[in-house]
Design a protein around this motif. Structure first.
Motif, PDB file in Angstrom:
ATOM      1  N   LEU A  40       6.319  56.579  57.151  1.00  0.00           N
ATOM      2  CA  LEU A  40       6.945  56.156  55.909  1.00  0.00           C
ATOM      3  C   LEU A  40       6.027  56.423  54.720  1.00  0.00           C
ATOM      4  O   LEU A  40       4.806  56.219  54.811  1.00  0.00           O
ATOM      5  CB  LEU A  40       7.288  54.661  55.959  1.00  0.00           C
ATOM      6  N   PRO A  41       6.585  56.857  53.589  1.00  0.00           N
ATOM      7  CA  PRO A  41       5.764  57.107  52.406  1.00  0.00           C
ATOM      8  C   PRO A  41       5.332  55.806  51.730  1.00  0.00           C
ATOM      9  O   PRO A  41       6.003  54.768  51.834  1.00  0.00           O
ATOM     10  CB  PRO A  41       6.693  57.910  51.491  1.00  0.00           C
ATOM     11  N   VAL A  42       4.205  55.892  51.038  1.00  0.00           N
ATOM     12  CA  VAL A  42       3.627  54.756  50.331  1.00  0.00           C
ATOM     13  C   VAL A  42       3.255  55.191  48.924  1.00  0.00           C
ATOM     14  O   VAL A  42       2.750  56.302  48.724  1.00  0.00           O
ATOM     15  CB  VAL A  42       2.358  54.251  51.064  1.00  0.00           C
ATOM     16  N   VAL A  43       3.515  54.331  47.939  1.00  0.00           N
ATOM     17  CA  VAL A  43       2.937  54.505  46.605  1.00  0.00           C
ATOM     18  C   VAL A  43       2.335  53.179  46.177  1.00  0.00           C
ATOM     19  O   VAL A  43       2.677  52.119  46.709  1.00  0.00           O
ATOM     20  CB  VAL A  43       3.959  54.982  45.546  1.00  0.00           C
ATOM     21  N   PHE A  44       1.430  53.265  45.231  1.00  0.00           N
ATOM     22  CA  PHE A  44       0.804  52.086  44.659  1.00  0.00           C
ATOM     23  C   PHE A  44       1.231  52.019  43.200  1.00  0.00           C
ATOM     24  O   PHE A  44       0.993  52.955  42.432  1.00  0.00           O
ATOM     25  CB  PHE A  44      -0.714  52.170  44.808  1.00  0.00           C
ATOM     26  N   ALA A  45       1.909  50.941  42.829  1.00  0.00           N
ATOM     27  CA  ALA A  45       2.542  50.821  41.509  1.00  0.00           C
ATOM     28  C   ALA A  45       1.855  49.701  40.736  1.00  0.00           C
ATOM     29  O   ALA A  45       2.010  48.529  41.078  1.00  0.00           O
ATOM     30  CB  ALA A  45       4.030  50.536  41.660  1.00  0.00           C
ATOM     31  N   THR A  46       1.116  50.075  39.709  1.00  0.00           N
ATOM     32  CA  THR A  46       0.308  49.089  39.006  1.00  0.00           C
ATOM     33  C   THR A  46       0.572  49.097  37.510  1.00  0.00           C
ATOM     34  O   THR A  46       0.792  50.160  36.912  1.00  0.00           O
ATOM     35  CB  THR A  46      -1.195  49.326  39.260  1.00  0.00           C
ATOM     36  N   ASN A  47       0.493  47.926  36.916  1.00  0.00           N
ATOM     37  CA  ASN A  47       0.652  47.773  35.473  1.00  0.00           C
ATOM     38  C   ASN A  47      -0.642  48.054  34.719  1.00  0.00           C
ATOM     39  O   ASN A  47      -0.712  47.799  33.514  1.00  0.00           O
ATOM     40  CB  ASN A  47       1.109  46.335  35.151  1.00  0.00           C
ATOM     41  N   GLU A 196       9.982  55.728  38.614  1.00  0.00           N
ATOM     42  CA  GLU A 196       9.006  56.732  39.014  1.00  0.00           C
ATOM     43  C   GLU A 196       8.514  56.478  40.435  1.00  0.00           C
ATOM     44  O   GLU A 196       8.360  57.410  41.236  1.00  0.00           O
ATOM     45  CB  GLU A 196       7.825  56.740  38.044  1.00  0.00           C
ATOM     46  N   ALA A 197       8.285  55.213  40.770  1.00  0.00           N
ATOM     47  CA  ALA A 197       7.836  54.871  42.127  1.00  0.00           C
ATOM     48  C   ALA A 197       8.889  55.279  43.160  1.00  0.00           C
ATOM     49  O   ALA A 197       8.563  55.889  44.195  1.00  0.00           O
ATOM     50  CB  ALA A 197       7.538  53.381  42.224  1.00  0.00           C
ATOM     51  N   VAL A 198      10.143  54.956  42.916  1.00  0.00           N
ATOM     52  CA  VAL A 198      11.219  55.302  43.851  1.00  0.00           C
ATOM     53  C   VAL A 198      11.345  56.817  43.972  1.00  0.00           C
ATOM     54  O   VAL A 198      11.520  57.361  45.068  1.00  0.00           O
ATOM     55  CB  VAL A 198      12.548  54.663  43.406  1.00  0.00           C
ATOM     56  N   SER A 199      11.229  57.526  42.850  1.00  0.00           N
ATOM     57  CA  SER A 199      11.313  58.984  42.873  1.00  0.00           C
ATOM     58  C   SER A 199      10.228  59.576  43.765  1.00  0.00           C
ATOM     59  O   SER A 199      10.480  60.497  44.561  1.00  0.00           O
ATOM     60  CB  SER A 199      11.189  59.528  41.443  1.00  0.00           C
TER      61      SER A 199
END
Length: 267
Positions: A40-47, A196-199
């Motif tokens: 499964l793909p992973v991204v890290f989404a930070t403010n 952007e994270a979902v993309s």
């Protein structure tokens, strides 16, 4: 368990979820490794308003979670492009660190010194380690005079290993109060970062999970984006603004639940 079985990609918040200050939180490296091992793909989404993906990815790797810049989505990186999309290249007053100014310049904006605030067509506020009364005066006067007002995020504080530090939102509120103008907020919970994270995950929003500790940014924004919401409940008594799909105490518990949900059925 049904929600966990349906997940086809994970977006992890960083501050307070994957790490606190200079250390990983329990279960973080193991969970990310297991999710990747499952394909499964992973991204890290930070403010984050202080660091972009090219800085954050090597920090993750040094702590034991290998990451490529494309796997990191930051409000920092989105800010310059969003100002450009809305206004074109403009003279900009940056209340933030040097890296935020450099990111503005990299897409064609012209960062201004604070004594030239009258020339600003936009003011962009991030976390500013050199924050001062003089900088507050320049930024608020520029906004009051008509410059567009952008907040990289509205987080009033962010967690560190020994407690919290004042966040971008604390500085934004100072400018907004003095200028009597509300900002255009760019980071979570607003849509751009989630989209952007979902993309980058490459799966439908309904099959993508956002894992985070903040109700106000991660859960509210993830719910609005149609994602599966997993709340890593902080020790403090934080009210639930929205009902997450799953609440866990930490990533150790989430890993245990996810491994159980993804295990093949017994025969």
């Amino acid at each position: 368990m049904t929600s966990l079985r349906s997940i086809r990609g994970f977006a992890f918040d960083l501050d307070g979820t994957i790490w606190a200050g200079p250390r990983l939180l329990p279960g973080a490296a193991e969970l990310v490794a297991d999710v990747r091992a499952a394909g499964l793909p992973v991204v890290f989404a930070t403010n984050s308003s202080q660091k972009g993906a090219r800085v954050v990815a090597p920090i993750l790797a040094s702590l034991g979670i290998p990451a490529e810049p494309r796997e990191v989505v930051t409000a920092f990186d989105l800010a310059a492009g969003e100002v450009l999309r809305r206004m074109g290249p403009v003279p900009v007053l940056v209340l933030g660190n040097d890296d935020l100014s450099d990111s503005m310049a990299s897409v064609g904006h012209a960062p201004l010194p604070f004594d030239r605030w009258e020339e600003a067509r936009a003011v962009v506020v991030g976390v500013d380690p050199a924050f001062s009364y003089g900088r507050l005066r320049a930024a608020s006067r520029a906004v009051a005079a008509g410059a567009a007002f952008f907040a990289v995020n509205m987080d009033a504080r962010f967690p560190v290993s020994d407690g919290f530090d004042p966040g971008c939102g604390a500085l934004v509120e100072a400018v907004a109060t003095a200028a009597r103008v509300r900002p255009i907020a760019l980071g979570k919970p607003h849509p751009a970062l989630f989209e952007e994270a979902v993309s980058r995950l490459g799966c439908p929003a309904g099959s993508a999970a956002i894992v985070g500790d903040s109700q106000a940014s991660d859960m509210v924004g993830g719910k609005a984006a149609g994602m599966v919401t997993i709340w890593v409940h902080p020790a403090a008594d934080v009210p639930a603004l929205v009902e997450p799909d799953l609440t866990v105490d930490d990533l150790v518990e989430l890993r245990r639940l996810w491994l159980a949900a993804s295990a093949p059925p017994a025969r």
